[in-house]
Design an enzyme around this catalytic site. Structure first.
Site, PDB file in Angstrom:
ATOM      1  N   ASP A 100       1.948  -7.997 -28.158  1.00 34.23           N
ATOM      2  CA  ASP A 100       0.587  -8.427 -28.508  1.00 34.23           C
ATOM      3  C   ASP A 100       0.122  -7.599 -29.706  1.00 34.23           C
ATOM      4  OD1 ASP A 100      -1.886  -9.700 -28.266  1.00 34.23           O
ATOM      5  OD2 ASP A 100      -2.634  -8.289 -26.747  1.00 34.23           O
TER       6      ASP A 100
ATOM      7  N   GLU B  22      -0.138  -8.452 -35.354  1.00 36.71           N
ATOM      8  CA  GLU B  22      -0.405  -9.100 -36.656  1.00 36.71           C
ATOM      9  C   GLU B  22      -0.225  -8.141 -37.827  1.00 36.71           C
ATOM     10  OE1 GLU B  22      -2.328  -9.347 -33.866  1.00 36.71           O
ATOM     11  OE2 GLU B  22      -1.431 -11.290 -33.400  1.00 36.71           O
TER      12      GLU B  22
ATOM     13  N   ASP C 180      -5.625 -16.176 -28.139  1.00 44.54           N
ATOM     14  CA  ASP C 180      -6.859 -16.195 -27.351  1.00 44.54           C
ATOM     15  C   ASP C 180      -7.640 -17.485 -27.492  1.00 44.54           C
ATOM     16  OD1 ASP C 180      -6.063 -13.688 -26.673  1.00 44.54           O
ATOM     17  OD2 ASP C 180      -7.453 -12.662 -28.020  1.00 44.54           O
TER      18      ASP C 180
END
Ligand code: MIG
Length: 812
Positions: free
Chosen positions: A401, A404, A475
């Protein structure tokens, strides 16, 4: 050679400069090298229908590292001819025309039809370091693909940015999201082609947004390094792109089951309660996740001492219940003295740094954190070694997670520096590949320490990420709009080489309700990656928390997925070979059918090669479906339809419109509560009358890498409709099938005389009634009586031993 090449002249100014006339050209291995006054063009023929064009400014030393592309030119034969105003490169599938003045490119198929051409005025141009290729946009041209991008199936009129971004609770039309694949497919006049821009810098692809002149793709810096794919079909283009960027490996079988996640299950009694409840309630499930609260103060590679005092015991208890354990891993490492992971990586100099050599710190869950430089092979090795802390505790899957990478503020300074395999790069160039390199390190660690297939899930990625991990869409929000947007995201990722993808069922942010959850889980059962997840501080969201009816519906669809496992596993196998997605946008098989692009139908897709899924909003009582050409069967009732037709279908909370393509061969098995258990030894093949078809049936042990050494069981099954024959080619591979016999269900064969022969001998026929779903239970005394079970009556079946030699069933 042009000696201006390495001169240190500054690049460009604030006005547009286009590729000028050709000064010279010469042949190089696999292609041509072209010089112009301002830039060099390297053309390489990779394959009959794959040509690379790498364009870079003469002053610039072109970067050599591509994280996306692994392939080298195959060395196929091609011709180069020179005409007065152009060069022509010809392969057996493609012709590329290179105009000399100015240098512009067009592509034609082998029949000489134009596939794609540069905008004649601008072609490839620069404004400062920003490089753009402008393409003529034909009036009938459509564009599809692009991976994790919101919006319509046809991308025309929109522009998209590639800049991996953490977007909590994103709007259903937000852009950019977490993952970038600058690869699109153009469609026109019955033709198609693909273009992949292999440049990880921030980039934009505009399909005619805000102009009526061209489409373009642009990168803020770097080479205009692109690959042209000539098809001729969308499936071919996906295979061509996948041959460059790789395909997913066969995932562990357990990861194809239902996965239950939560932000966060803790203390350890919580994941155990969830696991036990699945078993008590007879809802199949294979995976339980631990989100960030399992760690001590959110420090990666630690366990919270009170919440998870004995992780190994926990994973063993879960395994005994038939569950695999997956835990989250974030890249940010708390900069805390005495914390082993931080001290080690600091000492080994593995963190992303400022140009002055000091370590960059950003704030994430653990507080101020440093970030391993996953573009440094040493950092990847170190990270991979750390995975042992988790595999020693019995963890089998790894969830990447925040890669990015995300840090509070969401604006990492561009000057921070990355190793980029020794080439060096700032954040501008490294950001978009950071996530996939984290997934790569995680995958390598998992594979080494488990000694078998790891499951890796990632949020961020770039082209090629499919080699290491499955992807989920981050999300999302609890709404019908998001449910359908997620379907399109997964469809579009499938068109961009990412075959194993899914979305948070129930929605991550916001609160789901029984009606929405019931529909979402039904659709999710037909997505490659099948996981329910929800945000911290929101209502419970396991299948039984929405009341009895939603629980029954969840059980039905989850069980249906488990029954379809032989079909699904074979679809994963195909994806691992060619990149053909498991969840297939209708633009793959029905590319030039206008109807599939209509907003009412653009969410429809094929699950595997034969099941048509028609996602619908949860509150609708009627839904419009479109059946493309051919004949179709309602999966649950066997009602037959002619294709090329629209239907208004009455639906209920428990109905997801599902159709099966005529001719289909659907292998199914008995239900198991988890995939560590073996089904019964009868393989059920549902055969649907009406067309020719073929299916590659595949099994392996579901966990090791021995299939790569030939330990698999594979055979081609062909439905020779005109000959009234189902042919099983001889089994290949050194594994024996788990199944001892095969039972064929003849759907839609009512008009035939009832004899079936196998290699000449007549077989006894048994009549069966089948039901793919259980009726909803009679739980509410005030409620109207439950609906009857949907039964398909009087299906002829025969059984034969599942021998390895070739055999045929013939009916008449
Ligand atoms: O900023 O780990 O998308 O699935 O549950 C939130 C907590 C961080 C974002 C992920 C989500 C996960 C959550 N994470």
């Amino acid at each position: 050679m042009n000696n201006k090449k390495n001169a240190a002249a500054p690049i460009g100014g604030s006005l547009n400069e286009s590729l000028p006339a050709m000064d010279s050209w010469n042949k190089i291995p696999h292609g041509l090298l072209i010089q112009t006054a301002i830039a060099t063009v390297e053309i390489s023929v990779y394959d009959h229908a794959v040509i690379r064009t790498n364009i870079y400014r003469n002053q610039v030393k072109p970067g050599k590292v591509s994280y996306a592309v692994q392939a080298k030119p195959k060395g196929i034969a091609f011709e180069v001819t020179e005409e007065s105003d152009r060069l022509v490169i010809k392969t057996e599938a493609l012709q590329m025309h290179i105009e000399k003045n100015p240098v512009r490119f067009s592509y034609y198929n082998s029949a000489g039809r134009l596939l794609n051409t540069d905008d004649p005025a601008f072609g490839t141009s620069w404004i400062g370091t920003e490089v753009t290729t402008y393409k003529k946009m034909h009036s009938d041209e459509k564009y599809i693909g692009m991976g994790e991008k919101t919006g319509n199936l046809n991308r025309r009129g929109k522009a998209y940015t590639h800049w991996n971004t953490d977007k909590f609770g994103y709007a259903a039309d937000a852009d950019p999201l977490y993952l970038s694949t600058p690869f699109f497919i153009g469609l026109r006049e019955g033709l198609c082609y693909g273009i992949f821009m292999d440049n990880p810098h921030k980039s934009v692809v505009s399909f005619g947004a805000s102009n009526n002149r061209f489409m373009y793709y642009t990168a803020s810096d770097g080479n205009m390094d692109s690959y042209f794919f000539g098809g001729p079909s969308v499936a071919d283009i996906i295979a061509q792109y996948s041959s460059l960027t790789g395909t997913m490996e066969m995932p562990p079988l357990w990861s194809l089951g239902f996965q239950q996640c939560r932000y966060s299950y803790y203390p350890e009694t919580e994941p155990l309660n969830a696991a036990r409840t699945f078993r008590e309630k007879d809802i199949p499930c294979d995976v339980i996740y631990l989100d960030i609260h399992y760690m001590d103060a959110y420090k990666v590679f630690t366990w919270h001492p009170q919440r998870f005092p004995d992780p190994k015991r926990l994973s063993e208890t879960l395994r005994n219940l038939g569950f695999s354990l997956v835990v989250i891993l974030d890249p940010g490492i708390k900069t805390e003295k005495g914390y082993a992971a931080y001290e080690e990586a600091l000492e080994k100099d593995l963190f992303v740094k400022y140009p002055d050599g000091s370590v960059y710190e950003g704030q994430v869950w653990p507080g101020w954190s440093a970030f391993p430089d996953f573009t440094n092979p040493k950092a990847r090795e170190w990270w991979a070694a750390q995975i042992k802390h988790l595999t020693d505790a019995g963890v089998e899957g790894f969830w990447n997670d925040m890669n990015e990478p995300a840090a509070w503020g969401q604006h990492l300074p561009d000057l921070i520096e990355f190793d980029f395999e020794g080439e060096g790069a700032s954040h501008r160039k490294a950001r978009n590949v950071y996530g996939m390199q984290m997934a790569r390190a995680t995958y390598e660690g998992g594979k080494n320490h488990l000694g078998k297939r790891p499951f890796v899930l990632t949020r961020a990625g770039f082209s090629g990420v499919q080699r290491y991990a499955a992807v989920w869409t981050g999300d999302n929000t609890s709404s019908d709009e998001h449910m359908l947007a997620g379907v399109r995201l997964v469809n579009a990722m499938g068109l961009a080489g990412i075959a194993n993808a899914g979305y948070d069922i129930g929605g991550f942010a916001g609160e789901c309700n029984a009606t929405l959850f019931s529909r979402w889980i039904a659709i999710g059962a037909f997505s490659p990656f099948f996981r329910s997840h929800a945000m911290v501080n929101s209502r419970d969201s396991e299948p039984w928390t929405y009341g009895e009816e939603a629980e029954d519906i969840s059980r039905n669809y989850i069980k249906l997925r488990y029954k379809l496992m032989p079909y699904l596993y074979s679809a994963f196998y195909e994806a691992s070979q060619t990149g053909m997605p498991v969840q297939r946008s209708l633009a793959i098989d029905y590319t030039h059918d206008e109807k599939i692009f209509a907003s009412a139908f653009q969410n429809q897709y094929l699950f595997g090669n034969a099941i048509l899924v028609c996602p619908a909003e949860s509150h609708k009582e009627y839904v419009k479906t479109y059946l493309p050409e051919g004949k179709w069967y309602d999966f649950l009732t066997d009602q037959k339809y002619e294709g090329n037709s629209e239907h208004l279908v009455e639906i209920h909370r428990e109905t997801l419109p599902l159709y099966v393509k005529a001719g289909a061969i659907l292998p199914m098995q008995s239900v198991v509560s988890n995939l560590k258990l073996k089904p019964e030894t009868t393989l059920d093949i549902h055969l649907y009358e009406g067309a020719e078809s073929a299916f590659t049936y595949y099994e392996d042990d579901g966990e090791s890498y021995e299939h790569l050494q030939g330990k698999y069981y594979k055979r081609k099954i062909t439905h020779k409709h005109a000959h009234r024959e189902l042919h099983f080619a001889a089994a290949e591979g050194s594994l024996s099938s788990h199944f001892k016999e095969v039972r064929i269900f003849f759907h839609g064969f009512a008009g035939y005389k009832n004899t079936v022969r196998c290699n000449g001998a007549e077989l006894p026929i048994h009549m069966e009634h089948i039901s793919h779903m259980e009726p909803l239970s009679d739980f509410d005394p005030y409620h109207k009586p439950p609906k009857d079970r949907v039964v398909i009556m009087d299906i002829n079946t025969v059984k034969v031993p599942f021998v390895n030699e070739a055999f045929s069933l013939v009916w008449g």
